[in-house]
Design a protein around this motif. Structure first.
Motif, PDB file in Angstrom:
ATOM      1  N   MET A  24      87.941 -40.958 -35.915  1.00 44.53           N
ATOM      2  CA  MET A  24      87.795 -39.494 -35.891  1.00 44.53           C
ATOM      3  C   MET A  24      87.186 -39.043 -37.213  1.00 44.53           C
ATOM      4  N   LEU A  25      86.455 -37.929 -37.179  1.00 46.54           N
ATOM      5  CA  LEU A  25      85.899 -37.317 -38.378  1.00 46.54           C
ATOM      6  C   LEU A  25      86.350 -35.863 -38.458  1.00 46.54           C
ATOM      7  N   SER A  26      86.064 -35.205 -39.566  1.00 45.55           N
ATOM      8  CA  SER A  26      86.483 -33.811 -39.741  1.00 45.55           C
ATOM      9  C   SER A  26      85.912 -32.926 -38.637  1.00 45.55           C
ATOM     10  N   GLU A  27      86.690 -31.930 -38.229  1.00 45.40           N
ATOM     11  CA  GLU A  27      86.262 -31.003 -37.181  1.00 45.40           C
ATOM     12  C   GLU A  27      85.175 -30.067 -37.709  1.00 45.40           C
ATOM     13  N   LYS A  28      84.024 -30.051 -37.040  1.00 40.52           N
ATOM     14  CA  LYS A  28      82.900 -29.206 -37.478  1.00 40.52           C
ATOM     15  C   LYS A  28      82.352 -28.297 -36.386  1.00 40.52           C
ATOM     16  N   TYR A  29      82.328 -28.785 -35.141  1.00 44.01           N
ATOM     17  CA  TYR A  29      81.585 -28.088 -34.099  1.00 44.01           C
ATOM     18  C   TYR A  29      82.490 -27.669 -32.942  1.00 44.01           C
ATOM     19  N   SER A  30      82.303 -26.444 -32.478  1.00 46.67           N
ATOM     20  CA  SER A  30      83.073 -25.980 -31.324  1.00 46.67           C
ATOM     21  C   SER A  30      82.456 -26.455 -30.023  1.00 46.67           C
ATOM     22  N   GLY A  31      81.158 -26.761 -30.079  1.00 41.82           N
ATOM     23  CA  GLY A  31      80.466 -27.249 -28.897  1.00 41.82           C
ATOM     24  C   GLY A  31      79.267 -28.090 -29.272  1.00 41.82           C
ATOM     25  N   VAL A  32      78.848 -28.942 -28.360  1.00 43.78           N
ATOM     26  CA  VAL A  32      77.687 -29.805 -28.579  1.00 43.78           C
ATOM     27  C   VAL A  32      76.839 -29.814 -27.306  1.00 43.78           C
ATOM     28  N   VAL A  79      64.493 -29.701 -23.849  1.00 44.27           N
ATOM     29  CA  VAL A  79      65.840 -29.197 -23.613  1.00 44.27           C
ATOM     30  C   VAL A  79      66.437 -28.645 -24.903  1.00 44.27           C
ATOM     31  N   GLY A  80      66.319 -29.417 -25.985  1.00 44.44           N
ATOM     32  CA  GLY A  80      66.910 -29.006 -27.257  1.00 44.44           C
ATOM     33  C   GLY A  80      66.342 -27.703 -27.776  1.00 44.44           C
ATOM     34  N   SER A  81      65.024 -27.566 -27.765  1.00 43.64           N
ATOM     35  CA  SER A  81      64.399 -26.368 -28.321  1.00 43.64           C
ATOM     36  C   SER A  81      64.738 -25.125 -27.505  1.00 43.64           C
ATOM     37  N   ILE A  82      64.766 -25.252 -26.175  1.00 39.88           N
ATOM     38  CA  ILE A  82      65.120 -24.094 -25.347  1.00 39.88           C
ATOM     39  C   ILE A  82      66.597 -23.758 -25.490  1.00 39.88           C
ATOM     40  N   ALA A  83      67.461 -24.772 -25.582  1.00 40.02           N
ATOM     41  CA  ALA A  83      68.887 -24.520 -25.793  1.00 40.02           C
ATOM     42  C   ALA A  83      69.116 -23.760 -27.094  1.00 40.02           C
ATOM     43  N   ILE A  84      68.423 -24.154 -28.152  1.00 41.38           N
ATOM     44  CA  ILE A  84      68.551 -23.459 -29.438  1.00 41.38           C
ATOM     45  C   ILE A  84      68.138 -22.004 -29.296  1.00 41.38           C
ATOM     46  N   ALA A  85      67.006 -21.761 -28.636  1.00 40.85           N
ATOM     47  CA  ALA A  85      66.512 -20.397 -28.482  1.00 40.85           C
ATOM     48  C   ALA A  85      67.476 -19.531 -27.670  1.00 40.85           C
ATOM     49  N   ILE A  86      68.044 -20.098 -26.596  1.00 38.62           N
ATOM     50  CA  ILE A  86      69.007 -19.342 -25.788  1.00 38.62           C
ATOM     51  C   ILE A  86      70.260 -19.044 -26.601  1.00 38.62           C
ATOM     52  N   LEU A  87      70.813 -20.063 -27.239  1.00 39.12           N
ATOM     53  CA  LEU A  87      72.039 -19.886 -28.028  1.00 39.12           C
ATOM     54  C   LEU A  87      71.839 -18.858 -29.147  1.00 39.12           C
ATOM     55  N   SER A  88      70.673 -18.908 -29.789  1.00 38.38           N
ATOM     56  CA  SER A  88      70.379 -17.951 -30.856  1.00 38.38           C
ATOM     57  C   SER A  88      70.361 -16.527 -30.312  1.00 38.38           C
ATOM     58  N   LYS A  89      69.733 -16.341 -29.167  1.00 42.26           N
ATOM     59  CA  LYS A  89      69.693 -15.001 -28.568  1.00 42.26           C
ATOM     60  C   LYS A  89      71.087 -14.494 -28.228  1.00 42.26           C
ATOM     61  N   LEU A  90      71.972 -15.413 -27.848  1.00 45.49           N
ATOM     62  CA  LEU A  90      73.330 -15.027 -27.476  1.00 45.49           C
ATOM     63  C   LEU A  90      74.260 -14.880 -28.681  1.00 45.49           C
ATOM     64  N   GLY A  91      73.745 -15.145 -29.886  1.00 41.51           N
ATOM     65  CA  GLY A  91      74.517 -14.891 -31.092  1.00 41.51           C
ATOM     66  C   GLY A  91      75.282 -16.067 -31.662  1.00 41.51           C
ATOM     67  N   GLU A  97      77.847 -24.144 -19.314  1.00 41.05           N
ATOM     68  CA  GLU A  97      79.114 -24.889 -19.381  1.00 41.05           C
ATOM     69  C   GLU A  97      79.905 -24.512 -20.636  1.00 41.05           C
ATOM     70  N   LEU A  98      79.207 -24.320 -21.762  1.00 39.49           N
ATOM     71  CA  LEU A  98      79.905 -23.885 -22.969  1.00 39.49           C
ATOM     72  C   LEU A  98      80.582 -22.537 -22.741  1.00 39.49           C
ATOM     73  N   ILE A  99      79.825 -21.603 -22.165  1.00 37.12           N
ATOM     74  CA  ILE A  99      80.344 -20.252 -21.958  1.00 37.12           C
ATOM     75  C   ILE A  99      81.491 -20.250 -20.950  1.00 37.12           C
ATOM     76  N   GLU A 100      81.286 -20.950 -19.825  1.00 34.44           N
ATOM     77  CA  GLU A 100      82.312 -20.976 -18.773  1.00 34.44           C
ATOM     78  C   GLU A 100      83.609 -21.624 -19.252  1.00 34.44           C
ATOM     79  N   ASN A 101      83.515 -22.462 -20.273  1.00 32.33           N
ATOM     80  CA  ASN A 101      84.706 -23.132 -20.804  1.00 32.33           C
ATOM     81  C   ASN A 101      85.222 -22.492 -22.085  1.00 32.33           C
ATOM     82  N   GLY A 102      84.828 -21.251 -22.315  1.00 30.81           N
ATOM     83  CA  GLY A 102      85.445 -20.451 -23.372  1.00 30.81           C
ATOM     84  C   GLY A 102      84.873 -20.602 -24.762  1.00 30.81           C
TER      85      GLY A 102
END
Length: 328
Positions: free
Chosen positions: A210-218, A160-172, A138-143
């Motif tokens: 609202m808080l300061s902008e930090k993350y492009s995706g969650v 879920v969290g640990s596998i998501a981290i590993a996938i995201l890390s591999k993708l840069g 969903e992150l990738i498909e939405n730019g």
């Protein structure tokens, strides 16, 4: 056959253990899978506790994930000997699940295991890996690209969290992880997290809308205050996926992130999503998204160790993924 069975012995009293039960037989348009591996998920643990929102039929065999070979088939789609898997649908909820030597499944729930992964690897992913893959997709498909900015992953030491981290890390991607386990900081950095924030620190209530902008995706796996605080810190046009409620099923937030920053909150369901979507995710996990840290994430157990592993899951002490090896 051997199976991990949960029985209701009183109004709100349940017991569980490995038992010998009858091997299932195929009915119309079904397959019987000879199980090689299953896995453990939070939903399995809730089922073993008799949670009425998960399971109402007892005695019951837990296990919402399963991998193995077709042992018997009345379906024209699957032949005896094919390597297959099932995740989600009603398996392990109100129909018997994968914590057994054999399991009977409607053919419409079954997917083929890609040739490039083993049964153990596909179960290390399991429902958690499928959910993580759907979230990343969903992150990738939405730019949201690696250069877009940091990705926040909550419930980072869970499946879920640990596998998501590993996938995201591999993708840069650059990843910030949230965890309540201070002793697991090195584990999280080893699988790809660039920064680790304590759950207590992130969970602190903020009265600001609202808080300061930090993350492009969650990628959120916990809900509650953590998700509410994360939404306030997402950059303009950011994407937030939500797939879990281990912190809370409630979400007390406001509309400002959505109407002022164009933030999009996307729900992730890996249980009832179309089989074609699941198969596409499995193909990615078996190829360009296949992670190198699977052995770091996985804990292999037997049927007889399921009960103690459920206690770890329910107490929030589990780390990574648990796969169940099924012996003949």
């Amino acid at each position: 056959m051997k199976a991990f069975v949960v029985e209701k012995v009183g109004e709100d009293e349940f017991v569980s253990d490995v038992q010998d039960i009858k091997t299932p037989k195929c009915e119309e348009n079904e397959v019987v899978i000879k199980v090689t591996y299953s896995s453990l998920n939070y939903k399995d643990a809730l089922s073993a506790m008799g949670n009425p929102g998960i399971t109402k039929n007892f005695p019951h065999v837990t296990g919402i994930d399963v991998a193995g070979t077709v042992y018997e088939s009345t379906s024209p789609i699957f032949k005896v000997g094919e390597r297959v898997l099932v995740t989600g649908y009603d398996m392990g909820m109100n129909s018997n699940g994968g914590h057994a030597q054999f399991v009977k499944i409607p053919a419409s729930w079954v997917a083929r295991i890609p040739d490039s992964v083993s049964d153990k690897e596909i179960m290390t992913f399991g429902t958690a890996g499928l959910t993580a893959a759907l979230s990343v997709n969903e992150l990738i498909e939405n730019g949201i690209k690696p250069e877009s900015g940091d990705i926040l992953v909550t419930g980072a030491t869970g499946g879920v969290g640990s596998i998501a981290i590993a996938i995201l890390s591999k993708l840069g991607y650059t990843i910030t992880a949230i965890s309540g386990k201070k002793e697991r900081v090195e584990f999280l950095k080893k699988i790809g997290a660039n920064e680790v924030i304590s759950r207590e620190e992130f969970e602190e209530e903020s009265t600001k809308p609202m808080l300061s902008e930090k993350y492009s995706g969650v990628i959120d796996t916990v809900g509650g205050k953590i998700l509410a605080n994360a939404l306030k810190q997402v950059k303009y046009d950011g994407i937030v996926t939500c797939c879990g409620l281990t912190s809370s099923f409630e979400l007390n937030t406001n509309v400002f992130p959505f109407i002022l920053r164009g933030v999009r909150l996307i729900g992730i369901d890996s249980v009832e999503c179309k089989l074609e979507k699941k198969q596409a995710a499995w193909e990615k996990l078996a190829s360009r998204w296949k992670i190198n840290s699977l052995n770091t994430i996985v804990n292999e157990i037997s049927l007889y160790e399921i009960k103690s592993a459920y206690e770890l899951l329910l107490s929030g002490k589990a780390v990574g993924r648990y796969v169940v090896k099924i012996k003949e």
